[in-house]
Design a protein around this motif. Structure first.
Motif, PDB file in Angstrom:
ATOM      1  N   ALA A  32      -8.174  35.603  50.201  1.00  0.00           N
ATOM      2  CA  ALA A  32      -6.884  34.961  50.476  1.00  0.00           C
ATOM      3  C   ALA A  32      -6.959  34.092  51.728  1.00  0.00           C
ATOM      4  CB  ALA A  32      -5.804  36.024  50.627  1.00  0.00           C
ATOM      5  N   ALA A  33      -7.640  34.574  52.741  1.00  0.00           N
ATOM      6  CA  ALA A  33      -7.763  33.793  53.973  1.00  0.00           C
ATOM      7  C   ALA A  33      -8.460  32.465  53.706  1.00  0.00           C
ATOM      8  CB  ALA A  33      -8.528  34.602  55.018  1.00  0.00           C
ATOM      9  N   HIS A  34      -9.454  32.490  52.829  1.00  0.00           N
ATOM     10  CA  HIS A  34     -10.136  31.241  52.467  1.00  0.00           C
ATOM     11  C   HIS A  34      -9.239  30.355  51.601  1.00  0.00           C
ATOM     12  CE1 HIS A  34     -13.067  28.423  50.884  1.00  0.00           C
ATOM     13  NE2 HIS A  34     -12.705  28.780  49.662  1.00  0.00           N
ATOM     14  N   LEU A  35      -8.666  30.927  50.543  1.00  0.00           N
ATOM     15  CA  LEU A  35      -7.881  30.137  49.600  1.00  0.00           C
ATOM     16  C   LEU A  35      -6.714  29.427  50.264  1.00  0.00           C
ATOM     17  CD1 LEU A  35      -7.566  32.367  46.380  1.00  0.00           C
ATOM     18  CD2 LEU A  35      -9.006  30.356  46.708  1.00  0.00           C
ATOM     19  N   PHE A  36      -6.034  30.129  51.153  1.00  0.00           N
ATOM     20  CA  PHE A  36      -4.786  29.613  51.697  1.00  0.00           C
ATOM     21  C   PHE A  36      -4.923  29.036  53.105  1.00  0.00           C
ATOM     22  CE2 PHE A  36      -3.189  33.307  48.965  1.00  0.00           C
ATOM     23  CZ  PHE A  36      -3.190  32.521  47.827  1.00  0.00           C
ATOM     24  N   SER A  37      -6.157  28.795  53.549  1.00  0.00           N
ATOM     25  CA  SER A  37      -6.347  28.159  54.855  1.00  0.00           C
ATOM     26  C   SER A  37      -5.761  26.747  54.810  1.00  0.00           C
ATOM     27  CB  SER A  37      -7.828  28.102  55.214  1.00  0.00           C
ATOM     28  OG  SER A  37      -8.539  27.281  54.300  1.00  0.00           O
ATOM     29  N   GLU A  38      -5.233  26.296  55.924  1.00  0.00           N
ATOM     30  CA  GLU A  38      -4.510  25.025  55.944  1.00  0.00           C
ATOM     31  C   GLU A  38      -5.386  23.849  55.526  1.00  0.00           C
ATOM     32  OE1 GLU A  38      -1.702  22.335  58.950  1.00  0.00           O
ATOM     33  OE2 GLU A  38      -2.454  24.302  59.572  1.00  0.00           O
ATOM     34  N   ASP A  39      -6.608  23.782  56.043  1.00  0.00           N
ATOM     35  CA  ASP A  39      -7.479  22.655  55.698  1.00  0.00           C
ATOM     36  C   ASP A  39      -7.777  22.623  54.205  1.00  0.00           C
ATOM     37  OD1 ASP A  39      -7.540  21.850  58.308  1.00  0.00           O
ATOM     38  OD2 ASP A  39      -9.541  22.655  58.734  1.00  0.00           O
ATOM     39  N   ARG A  40      -8.061  23.800  53.641  1.00  0.00           N
ATOM     40  CA  ARG A  40      -8.374  23.830  52.220  1.00  0.00           C
ATOM     41  C   ARG A  40      -7.163  23.448  51.379  1.00  0.00           C
ATOM     42  NH1 ARG A  40      -7.700  26.744  47.748  1.00  0.00           N
ATOM     43  NH2 ARG A  40      -9.374  26.634  46.178  1.00  0.00           N
ATOM     44  N   MET A  41      -5.992  23.973  51.689  1.00  0.00           N
ATOM     45  CA  MET A  41      -4.809  23.673  50.896  1.00  0.00           C
ATOM     46  C   MET A  41      -4.447  22.191  50.963  1.00  0.00           C
ATOM     47  SD  MET A  41      -4.101  26.383  49.290  1.00  0.00           S
ATOM     48  CE  MET A  41      -2.539  25.909  48.559  1.00  0.00           C
ATOM     49  N   LEU A  43      -6.555  19.748  51.346  1.00  0.00           N
ATOM     50  CA  LEU A  43      -7.526  19.070  50.491  1.00  0.00           C
ATOM     51  C   LEU A  43      -7.157  19.220  49.029  1.00  0.00           C
ATOM     52  CD1 LEU A  43     -10.278  17.716  49.833  1.00  0.00           C
ATOM     53  CD2 LEU A  43     -11.305  20.000  49.979  1.00  0.00           C
ATOM     54  N   ARG A  44      -6.857  20.459  48.602  1.00  0.00           N
ATOM     55  CA  ARG A  44      -6.551  20.688  47.199  1.00  0.00           C
ATOM     56  C   ARG A  44      -5.297  19.934  46.766  1.00  0.00           C
ATOM     57  NH1 ARG A  44     -11.416  22.950  45.727  1.00  0.00           N
ATOM     58  NH2 ARG A  44     -10.530  22.836  43.649  1.00  0.00           N
ATOM     59  N   PHE A  48      -5.182  16.970  43.969  1.00  0.00           N
ATOM     60  CA  PHE A  48      -4.317  17.265  42.832  1.00  0.00           C
ATOM     61  C   PHE A  48      -3.228  16.206  42.691  1.00  0.00           C
ATOM     62  CE2 PHE A  48      -0.588  19.520  40.995  1.00  0.00           C
ATOM     63  CZ  PHE A  48      -1.125  19.802  39.747  1.00  0.00           C
ATOM     64  N   GLU A  49      -2.576  15.858  43.797  1.00  0.00           N
ATOM     65  CA  GLU A  49      -1.477  14.903  43.765  1.00  0.00           C
ATOM     66  C   GLU A  49      -1.938  13.493  43.418  1.00  0.00           C
ATOM     67  OE1 GLU A  49       1.365  17.014  47.171  1.00  0.00           O
ATOM     68  OE2 GLU A  49       0.117  15.307  47.681  1.00  0.00           O
ATOM     69  N   ILE A 228     -16.828  15.809  44.016  1.00  0.00           N
ATOM     70  CA  ILE A 228     -17.785  16.690  44.685  1.00  0.00           C
ATOM     71  C   ILE A 228     -17.489  16.634  46.170  1.00  0.00           C
ATOM     72  CG2 ILE A 228     -20.211  17.215  45.083  1.00  0.00           C
ATOM     73  CD1 ILE A 228     -20.880  15.619  42.576  1.00  0.00           C
ATOM     74  N   HIS A 229     -17.137  17.776  46.739  1.00  0.00           N
ATOM     75  CA  HIS A 229     -16.725  17.833  48.139  1.00  0.00           C
ATOM     76  C   HIS A 229     -17.110  19.183  48.714  1.00  0.00           C
ATOM     77  CE1 HIS A 229     -13.489  20.234  46.436  1.00  0.00           C
ATOM     78  NE2 HIS A 229     -13.250  19.245  45.589  1.00  0.00           N
ATOM     79  N   GLY A 230     -16.632  19.508  49.863  1.00  0.00           N
ATOM     80  CA  GLY A 230     -17.048  20.735  50.533  1.00  0.00           C
ATOM     81  C   GLY A 230     -16.433  21.998  49.989  1.00  0.00           C
ATOM     82  N   ASP A 231     -15.486  21.904  49.057  1.00  0.00           N
ATOM     83  CA  ASP A 231     -14.808  23.101  48.573  1.00  0.00           C
ATOM     84  C   ASP A 231     -15.010  23.315  47.076  1.00  0.00           C
ATOM     85  OD1 ASP A 231     -13.084  25.390  49.168  1.00  0.00           O
ATOM     86  OD2 ASP A 231     -11.589  24.383  47.920  1.00  0.00           O
ATOM     87  N   ASN A 232     -16.066  22.743  46.496  1.00  0.00           N
ATOM     88  CA  ASN A 232     -16.379  23.047  45.103  1.00  0.00           C
ATOM     89  C   ASN A 232     -16.848  24.486  44.989  1.00  0.00           C
ATOM     90  OD1 ASN A 232     -17.543  19.887  45.357  1.00  0.00           O
ATOM     91  ND2 ASN A 232     -16.202  20.315  43.628  1.00  0.00           N
ATOM     92  N   LYS A 233     -16.278  25.202  44.021  1.00  0.00           N
ATOM     93  CA  LYS A 233     -16.709  26.583  43.840  1.00  0.00           C
ATOM     94  C   LYS A 233     -18.034  26.666  43.098  1.00  0.00           C
ATOM     95  CE  LYS A 233     -15.283  31.126  42.183  1.00  0.00           C
ATOM     96  NZ  LYS A 233     -16.489  31.386  41.354  1.00  0.00           N
TER      97      LYS A 233
END
Length: 268
Positions: A32-41, A43-44, A48-49, A228-233
């Protein structure tokens, strides 16, 4: 046959479960800490938008549904932002879910859209940082209707789109290049299956779908945009033919098939 086919897509937007990201994090709290970190959100949401959502809204055939599966525990400011993006569109559905088994949640997401009187469902997958071309829905329905009579009764098959473009983040700025892949990607891959079947296109690794289903691979037009970026799973490697088109050719194809220019894509 199109009227018998119900088309439903599913996009995962920061789903929190104990069986997803388990290879990277040992506890749900760490995930959760990773998923909802401000920088990651941020970016996503930006991708998406500006890329994924517009590609769905530009479809030449609007008769389809998309479930956006997200974590019920996502911070409220992000939840409200996501719901506000989807609310104006009758065929886009926000589905907040708890922390159950990941695959079980995906099945529930698809099943949340009634099949109606259709005999088969076209179930496609798309990541929140990727996009499909503007005729993706219409072409998938047409292909499915043509292939379906060739299948054994009760059988399922996959339609994969193996031609498209990648946008890769580099230190010198975004690089956009063409690709024709030799195995199915995640972007837009669809499973055509009888109503009532529990199968969906997330059940198996997308590159290995031909081991489990009859597979039709379409390369008639560029159909996917994958970032392709820094948060690809997953590991976004290319296993086909790449870098065959000049920039002006890429720009023309992007405008024809995705409704955006090369400069607009690089600005995402």
């Amino acid at each position: 046959m199109s009227e018998q086919l119900k088309m439903v897509g599913l996009v995962r937007f920061s789903v929190l479960t104990p069986t997803y990201y388990s290879e990277r994090f040992s506890t749900l709290e760490e995930t959760a800490a990773h998923l909802f970190s401000e920088d990651r959100m941020e970016l996503r949401f930006r991708v998406f938008e500006e890329l994924c959502l517009p590609s769905l809204l530009r479809q030449s055939d609007p008769e389809f549904d998309v479930v956006v599966l997200t974590a019920a525990s996502m911070p409220d400011r992000y939840m409200q932002r996501l719901k506000a993006l989807l609310a104006p569109h009758r065929n886009l559905h926000c589905r907040p879910v708890g922390t159950r088994n990941h695959y079980r949640l995906l099945r529930l997401g698809y099943d949340s859209i009634p099949a109606g009187e259709g005999s088969h469902r076209i179930l496609f997958r798309l990541d929140d940082d990727d996009a499909v071309d503007i005729d993706f829905v219409a072409r998938t329905k047409r292909l499915a209707a043509g292939i379906l009579p060739l299948q054994p009764e009760g059988g399922a098959f996959v339609i994969a789109y193996n031609r498209g473009f990648y946008m890769r983040a580099t230190l010198d700025g975004p690089e956009v290049f063409d690709a024709v892949e030799q195995a199915p990607l995640s972007a837009g891959t669809a499973l055509v299956t009888p109503v009532g079947s529990a199968a969906n296109p997330y059940k198996f690794n997308h590159r290995k779908l031909a081991r489990h289903y009859s597979l039709y691979s379409d390369i008639s037009v560029p159909s996917f945009l994958r970032t392709i970026h820094g948060d690809n799973k997953s590991d976004p490697t290319q296993k086909g033919i790449t870098h065959q088109m000049a920039e002006e050719e890429i720009d023309g194809a992007l405008q024809r098939h995705f409704g955006l220019t090369l400069s607009q894509l690089k600005a995402v």
